[in-house]
Design a protein around this motif. Sequence first.
Motif, short mmCIF file in Angstrom:
data_model
loop_
_atom_site.label_atom_id
_atom_site.label_comp_id
_atom_site.label_asym_id
_atom_site.label_seq_id
_atom_site.Cartn_x
_atom_site.Cartn_y
_atom_site.Cartn_z
N HIS A 109 0.61 -1.07 0.08
CA HIS A 109 -0.08 -0.02 0.23
C HIS A 109 0.75 1.19 0.06
CE1 HIS A 109 -4.03 2.08 0.52
NE2 HIS A 109 -3.31 2.88 1.66
N LEU A 113 0.94 3.03 6.58
CA LEU A 113 -0.45 2.71 7.44
C LEU A 113 -0.01 2.59 8.95
CD1 LEU A 113 -1.06 -0.47 5.29
CD2 LEU A 113 -2.40 1.62 5.53
N ARG A 117 -5.46 4.75 4.50
CA ARG A 117 -6.13 3.55 4.11
C ARG A 117 -6.98 4.09 3.00
NH1 ARG A 117 -7.93 1.61 10.03
NH2 ARG A 117 -5.86 0.61 10.61
N ASP A 145 -7.06 -2.62 4.00
CA ASP A 145 -5.68 -2.05 4.59
C ASP A 145 -5.68 -1.86 5.88
OD1 ASP A 145 -5.54 -1.48 1.67
OD2 ASP A 145 -6.16 0.62 2.10
#
Length: 315
Positions: A109, A113, A117, A145
């Motif tokens: 991603h 994080l 998200r 996520d």
Amino acid sequence: MEKLRIIFMGTPEFAVGILDTIIKNNYDVVGVITAADKPAGRGQKIKYSAVKEYALANNLTLLQPTNLKDENFLAELKALNANLQIVVAFRMLPKAVWEMPSLGTFNLHASLLPNYRGAAPINWAIINGETKTGVTTFFIDDKIDTGAMILNSEIAIEPQENAGQLHDRLMHLGSTTVIDTLKVIENGNVTTTIQEDNDDIKTAYKLNKDNCKIDWTKSGNEINNLIRGLSPYPAAWCFLKDKNEELNIKIYEAKLVEEPHSYETGKLISTKKEIKIAIKNGYLQLLSLQLPGKKRMQVAELLNGITFSDEAKVY
């Protein structure tokens, strides 16, 4: 050390950069999953995803399911006999898919994080004026996520960097981070960190026409960050009214000029060489924009063929 048999899932150009790095590091990619073909553009011609183009060019086994819960697809996926799945910019997976391989399914991603998200992390990091971002790998679970984090890598956001430029740098950073993640998994010494929720977590909302429209009453920095964060795609937009004509324009690049003035917010001031918009703490000088039915142009080029009246304003 366990020999990895990888299935890669992804769709856009960002995912291609990661997949290419995995292939060039001699990992065994036994299958690629990408979005189904769909018509695009004015001619509605069938368009392949960037990942499909890459998979075909490199003779990789390719699946394009429309339904990830379809029994035939699940059987095809199982038959590939992968022990690890990697997801980069694809879609939410059902449990039957992400729990299939023995070593799990991890996602890359494009944010640090648990912040950002969601669908557009690169854009929102710039829109919100962040000075740093990064990438995170994590094992997928049944939410979006939120899974246990494996590795992350941080990068500074340059003051005038736009989303396209940051996208490319994060793709390279993500490639390195995915390879590092593969190494710890195949060596059997992967450790994870649980994401902790709190009220300060920022979300990467899906981009739409409403949140891409410029609010000219905001500060110059906020407006400029929105333009940077949406350039080159999907682009910040607003209405331009001049006399009796109203145009929907896209703005790709601007420069903040902080100096006092007495103009009404939104007034367009143009000369033969530049266009400025009056804002509450100065001006926003437009550098690159697009008028309806025209291509994206630098302002100097645009002003060769168009002039604006003293009544021109944006809103």
